[in-house]
Design an enzyme around this catalytic site. Structure first.
Site, short mmCIF file in Angstrom:
data_model
loop_
_atom_site.label_atom_id
_atom_site.label_comp_id
_atom_site.label_asym_id
_atom_site.label_seq_id
_atom_site.Cartn_x
_atom_site.Cartn_y
_atom_site.Cartn_z
CG ASP A 294 -1.78 -1.24 1.30
OD1 ASP A 294 -2.26 -1.69 0.25
OD2 ASP A 294 -1.97 -1.76 2.41
CD GLU B 208 -9.37 -2.10 -1.89
OE1 GLU B 208 -10.02 -2.22 -0.83
OE2 GLU B 208 -8.64 -3.00 -2.34
#
Length: 523
Positions: A34, A190
């Protein structure tokens, strides 16, 4: 040829070398999931998610987006984050780093409460603030901050992507919550990030879930609140296609654009390297690709929306930074940034001063087979082929206690070389934990208190061995890598190669002294 001509030629040759040498992906190998990036002047700063590991959210610095050095971490104090009894499905998710008016901000979510918060600092290598909580919404994940025309906006994933203005000093909601875009129909839209360029607002998403079908999509609007028009070339980054089905790099997603000082655009994103049958053990890693983004047009990633291990493209002038040393001899006054604890550590269980040149680890009641705070430090496995070796003095290990080296994927999945104290004697053994299966292989009596323990990896197996002289290593066992893979056991973190010490419940705690730990990868 005069001196001036020679200087010009040398300068041109140097520029050609610096700007044309390409680079190798991933730029941050091993569990660096991430990624999010920002630029301040000529410097780039990057953060990653850390889940149950502490310190939380490492901070990396780079001059060229290729070479990175960890300079700190955002969450270094218990007052900032509570990771008690967290496993690989919980903890710190998907941070975003942004810079505005002299201040760095890192916003993230903690599971399982799904509470959003951010911390800030004027020095990313120093201490970050205590959290500012977002108390008007709880749920889902992947928050980001966007600064525009003197205002700060908070975005997050909640079925669709939502946005509202906040007071950046307090985290309080200042405007009505609006829905922006829900992607192209892929599951789990997302990881939103917003950018303003050429009169458009660009909204970057990932879809498909963080597995093989992960991909990056994009939309834009003339207005912040939309409506947003999808990019006609979506997905703009993906390996979930026929062309890239045999690539070792899969699961591309969670991307973040950044513009370099020379005006070029780049994208940082996660992916993972598979071996065997589409399985990976090193977690999701940080990759880099160039972006062509002409004025008013849609961005194009690496010409066709795919990437390679060896990237052949023009780069920024490359500036190499210090790497983590292969050998840690524990001669410093604090642990190197490459080491992580599991959950919030009991700092009293670790000492670099009680015996100079050694790391003393006091045995904890929690064991490596349990969730929670145990005496453990680990560093990320970064390549399939590696060798991790440690020298441990076990003379202070007490009855019923154990210590060793581990290839740790989860409390239910790890391979260990363990020294135990039983009946006043020391033994070494291979310990294999796969789900509910616990297996001990080759329990051997030891003749010395200074033991060398080793785990080696290749494309198929982890090999466990030990030595009493650091020359002749005797095999204890081996086990397939796939039982530590994310595809087999789930979770979001890769394998850590670590050290641990644990005691029999209710017994007084002994300790071990670690002389050194060496981690090397095949060239």
């Amino acid at each position: 040829m005069n001196k001036k001509s020679i200087i010009i030629i040398v300068s041109l040759l140097y520029s050609f070398i610096c700007w044309g040498q390409g680079f190798k992906n991933p730029v941050l190998p091993g569990f660096h999931a991430d990624p999010s990036v920002c630029r301040v002047g000529d410097d780039f700063y990057l953060v990653n998610s850390t889940f149950q590991y502490f310190p939380g959210v490492p901070v990396f610095h780079s001059k060229d987006l290729i070479h990175w050095e960890q300079i700190g971490a955002c969450l270094t104090r218990p007052s900032q984050v509570n990771l008690e009894n967290m496993d690989g499905n919980n903890g710190i998710y998907a941070p975003t780093i942004r810079y505005h008016d002299g201040v760095f901000y890192m916003v993230t979510t903690i599971f399982p409460s799904r509470k959003h918060f951010y911390v800030y600092t004027d020095n990313p290598a120093g201490e970050w603030s205590d959290p500012i909580m977002i108390d008007f919404v709880t749920g889902s994940c992947d928050p980001t901050l966007f600064f525009d025309e003197g205002k700060c906006y908070f975005l997050w994933k909640d079925g669709t992507i939502k946005i509202c203005e906040i007071d950046v000093n307090t985290g309080k909601q200042l405007s009505e919550i609006k829905r922006l875009w829900s992607g192209m129909g892929g599951r789990y839209p997302e990881g939103p990030h917003l950018y303003k360029k050429d009169g458009y607002y660009y909204l970057l998403l990932v879809e498909g879930g963080t597995e093989h079908g992960h991909h990056v999509t994009l939309a834009r609007s003339r207005y912040l609140e939309g409506p947003y028009t999808p990019c006609p070339s979506n997905p703009i980054l993906s390996h979930f296609n026929n062309e890239m089905q045999n690539s070792p790099i899969q699961g591309l997603g969670h991307a973040d654009f950044v513009q370099a000082p020379d005006g070029s655009w780049w994208v940082i994103f996660l992916g993972y390297r598979t071996h065997g049958y589409l399985q990976h053990v090193m977690g999701r890693e940080t990759f880099l690709a160039p972006v062509q983004w002409e004025k008013g047009s849609w961005p194009v990633v690496n010409k066709n929306g795919t990437v390679q291990i060896n990237m052949d493209c023009k780069t920024l002038p490359q500036v190499k930074l210090p790497k983590d040393p292969e050998t840690d001899d524990f001669s410093q006054t604090k642990l190197a940034w490459c080491w992580s604890y599991l959950c919030n550590p009991v700092f009293e269980n670790y000492s670099l001063t009680e015996r100079k040149g050694y790391l003393r680890m006091k045995a904890s009641e929690k064991t490596i087979d349990q969730v929670g705070t145990l005496t453990f430090i680990g560093r990320r496995q970064t390549e399939p082929r590696f060798q991790a070796t440690t020298a441990i003095d076990v003379s202070s290990l007490k009855e019923g206690e154990e210590a060793g080296i581990t290839a740790y994927a989860a409390h239910t999945n790890h391979y260990d070389v363990v020294v135990e104290c039983r009946g006043g004697k020391k033994y070494v053994k291979a310990y294999i934990r796969i789900g509910q299966v616990r297996h001990v292989e080759k329990k051997i009596s030891l003749n010395t208190d200074l033991i060398y323990l080793r785990i080696e990896g290749d494309y198929n197996y982890y090999h466990l061995s030990y030595s009493e002289d650091n020359h002749r290593f005797l095999p204890l066992g081996k086990m397939e890598y796939r039982y530590l893979s994310t595809e087999t056991i789930g979770g979001f973190t890769g394998v850590h190669l670590g050290l641990f010490a644990q005691q029999a419940k209710g017994k007084p705690g002994g300790s071990v002294d670690v002389d050194w730990f060496r981690y090397s990868v095949a060239k």
